[in-house]
Design an enzyme around this catalytic site. Structure first.
Site, PDB file in Angstrom:
ATOM      1  N   SER A  16       4.989   8.423  -0.955  1.00  0.00           N
ATOM      2  CA  SER A  16       5.412   7.514  -2.015  1.00  0.00           C
ATOM      3  C   SER A  16       4.852   7.887  -3.372  1.00  0.00           C
ATOM      4  O   SER A  16       5.241   7.303  -4.383  1.00  0.00           O
ATOM      5  CB  SER A  16       4.976   6.092  -1.665  1.00  0.00           C
ATOM      6  OG  SER A  16       3.593   6.066  -1.360  1.00  0.00           O
ATOM      7  N   GLY A  25      -3.283   4.196   1.033  1.00  0.00           N
ATOM      8  CA  GLY A  25      -3.370   2.758   0.797  1.00  0.00           C
ATOM      9  C   GLY A  25      -2.443   1.974   1.701  1.00  0.00           C
ATOM     10  O   GLY A  25      -2.741   0.842   2.093  1.00  0.00           O
ATOM     11  N   GLY A  81       0.816  -1.201   0.000  1.00  0.00           N
ATOM     12  CA  GLY A  81       0.000   0.000   0.000  1.00  0.00           C
ATOM     13  C   GLY A  81       0.846   1.244   0.000  1.00  0.00           C
ATOM     14  O   GLY A  81       1.880   1.316   0.668  1.00  0.00           O
ATOM     15  N   SER A  82       0.402   2.233  -0.769  1.00  0.00           N
ATOM     16  CA  SER A  82       1.109   3.496  -0.884  1.00  0.00           C
ATOM     17  C   SER A  82       0.241   4.610  -0.325  1.00  0.00           C
ATOM     18  O   SER A  82      -0.966   4.640  -0.563  1.00  0.00           O
ATOM     19  CB  SER A  82       1.430   3.770  -2.360  1.00  0.00           C
ATOM     20  OG  SER A  82       1.963   5.055  -2.545  1.00  0.00           O
ATOM     21  N   GLY A  83       0.812   5.548   0.425  1.00  0.00           N
ATOM     22  CA  GLY A  83       0.036   6.643   0.975  1.00  0.00           C
ATOM     23  C   GLY A  83      -1.080   6.134   1.867  1.00  0.00           C
ATOM     24  O   GLY A  83      -0.875   5.283   2.731  1.00  0.00           O
TER      25      GLY A  83
END
Length: 413
Positions: free
Chosen positions: A233, A103, A99-101
Site C-alpha cells: 500500500s 502497520g 494499517g498500511s504495510g
C-alpha cells in the site's frame, strides 16, 4: 487592533478549511453552499461520543512497523495502568483501526477476535512477532516467483480468520495491479458480502507485498468471487489516516455519532523517516520511491491536521520519528540491521520531540516528546471510555464482546 485582525484571519482560515473538508477532503456529498451551511450549523455532538481512531503507517518490511509497535506497547501499558486492568487491550478503547504495510499487520493482530470474543493478541505479542520477523529478515524465508501465495508467517498468526473476525472495524489498504487502483480491505464491506470478505492472512500479505520490483501477491475473497493482484500500500496509501476518517464520516450505520472531525479522536503513527533507513534497505529502494512515499505520507498528515483546524492539538495526534544516530559507528539507523538495535532505535524515536504540522507553515517541534504525546492520548482514551460507561451511547456499534476479565489463553504468534 492587530490581535483582532489575527483572530479574524484565524476564523476565516478555519472556515475555509471547514468548507474544503466538507466538500473535498473526506468525501462528503458534493452539494452546493446550502449543504456546507447545514453542516456548520448542525448542533454539536456530545464529546462523550467521540469516535476513537487508530491509524498506523507502514512499509513492506517488518522493521517498518517497529516504531509503531513500540508506541502501541507504551499506549497499551498506559491504558492498562489507568484502567486498573492488565487484561485491557487497545481494541477495548478504539472504535476503528487502519494499517498500511507492517502497520496493517499490527492493526490486524491487535483487533483479531480470539476466545470469548476478546482480542487475540496484546501489543507486546505484536511487537514480539515483528522482532522475530526482523531476525529472519522478512515475512517469509523463501523467495517467490512473479506471483506467490501469502507468507506462511501470517498463516500461523491468523489461521482461517477473516475480516469479519475482528472485534472492531479494521481497514487495510493495498494496490491492485489488475485494476491499477488502491484496494481497501474493509470489515464493513465484508459484512455486506462474502465477495469482499478476505482472510486476514491474505490482507496482511497483500499490504506487505514489496512494490519495488518484488513479487506481487494474489489474494481472493473467501467465496472466490473477488480476486486481486496486490503490491504494498505504500504505492498509494502509506498513511491510511485520511482513508480511516473518510470511512468513519461516511459510515453512519456503524458510527452514528460522527458528524465531523470534532467528534473524532485520532492517533496516527508513522514509520520513522527514511533518512534513518539502514544502508542495505536504501540500496534496494530507489530514491524517488522513498521520496514519493514520504511525501505522500506527509501530505496526508498536513491535510488531516488542517482539516481538524482548532481541534488539531486536542483531537489529532501524529507520532513520527526522525533518523537516530547509531551508538557506534557513523550514519543513522531506523530499523537497523539487528532486532536489538531496532528496538533501541524505536525507543529513541519515542523520546524525540514531537513534530506538528502547522497550516501554511510546514512543521514545527512541539514542546512534548512522542512518548509524552502517547501518554496524553492514553488519558484521552480513558476519559472517553469513562464517559461511555456513564450511560453514553457507544460511538460505534462494532461490538467487542466479552468483558475485560475474560481470560484469553496465551499463545505466541
Amino acid at each position: 487592533m492587530e490581535a483582532g485582525q489575527d483572530d479574524a484571519a484565524d476564523r476565516l482560515t478555519y472556515e475555509i478549511f471547514s468548507i474544503l473538508e466538507s466538500k473535498f477532503l473526506f468525501g462528503y456529498g458534493g452539494g452546493g453552499g446550502g449543504e456546507t451551511k447545514s453542516l456548520q450549523c448542525a448542533p454539536p455532538v456530545s464529546r462523550g461520543n467521540r469516535v476513537c481512531v487508530l491509524s498506523v503507517d507502514g512499509g513492506a518490511r517488518p522493521e517498518d512497523g517497529l516504531l509503531a509497535a513500540a508506541a502501541l506497547v507504551r499506549l497499551e501499558a498506559a491504558v492498562q495502568r489507568r484502567a486498573g486492568s492488565k487484561a485491557a487491550r487497545l481494541a477495548d478503547f478504539f472504535d476503528v483501526a487502519a494499517g498500511s504495510g507492517a502497520g496493517g499487520v499490527l492493526a490486524a493482530m491487535l483487533f483479531a477476535r480470539g476466545p470469548c470474543g476478546r482480542p487475540m493478541y496484546s501489543a507486546d505479542d505484536a511487537l514480539g512477532f515483528l522482532l522475530r520477523r526482523v531476525r529472519r529478515r522478512g515475512w517469509s524465508s523463501r523467495a517467490g516467483g512473479l506471483l506467490r501465495r501469502p507468507a506462511g508467517a501470517f498463516h500461523k498468526v491468523f489461521g482461517e480468520l477473516t475480516l469479519r473476525d475482528t472485534v472492531r472495524p479494521v481497514l487495510v489498504p493495498c494496490y491492485d495491479l489488475a485494476t491499477r487502483a488502491p484496494f481497501l480491505f474493509s470489515r464493513a464491506d465484508a459484512a455486506q458480502s462474502p465477495a469482499y470478505d478476505f482472510r486476514l492472512r491474505d490482507a496482511c500479505a497483500a499490504t506487505c507485498a514489496p512494490s519495488g520490483g518484488g513479487a506481487a501477491v494474489e489474494a481472493s475473497s473467501v467465496d472466490g468471487v473477488t480476486r486481486i493482484t496486490a503490491v504494498g500500500s505504500g504505492v498509494a496509501l502509506g498513511n491510511p489516516t485520511a482513508a480511516a476518517i473518510t470511512h468513519v464520516l461516511n459510515n453512519r450505520r456503524e458510527f452514528p455519532a460522527a458528524a465531523g472531525v470534532d467528534n473524532l479522536l485520532v492517533i496516527s503513527i508513522g514509520t520513522g523517516e527514511a533518512a534513518g533507513s539502514s544502508s542495505r534497505h536504501r540500496a534496494r529502494t530507489p530514491v524517488i520511491a522513498r521520496i514519493a512515499a514520504e511525501g505522500a505520507s506527509d501530505m496526508v498528515d498536513q491535510a488531516v491536521a488542517m482539516a481538524f483546524g482548532q481541534h488539531r492539538t486536542s483531537n489529532y495526534v501524529r507520532i513520527q520519528g526522525m533518523g537516530v544516530a547509531r551508538r557506534r559507528g557513523g550514519g543513522v539507523a531506523c530499523g537497523g540491521e539487528t532486532a536489538e538495535k531496532a528496538v533501541w532505535v524505536a525507543e529513541a524515536m519515542l523520546q524525540q520531540r514531537n513534530v506538528e504540522a502547522v497550516m501554511f507553515q510546514g512543521r514545527r517541534l512541539a514542546g512534548e516528546t512522542n512518548a509524552e504525546k502517547v501518554e496524553r492520548f492514553a488519558r484521552e482514551l480513558i476519559k472517553e471510555h469513562g464517559r461511555r460507561k456513564q450511560h453514553v451511547p457507544p460511538a460505534a456499534s462494532g461490538g467487542g464482546g466479552g468483558g475485560l476479565d475474560c481470560h484469553v489463553s496465551k499463545k505466541q504468534p
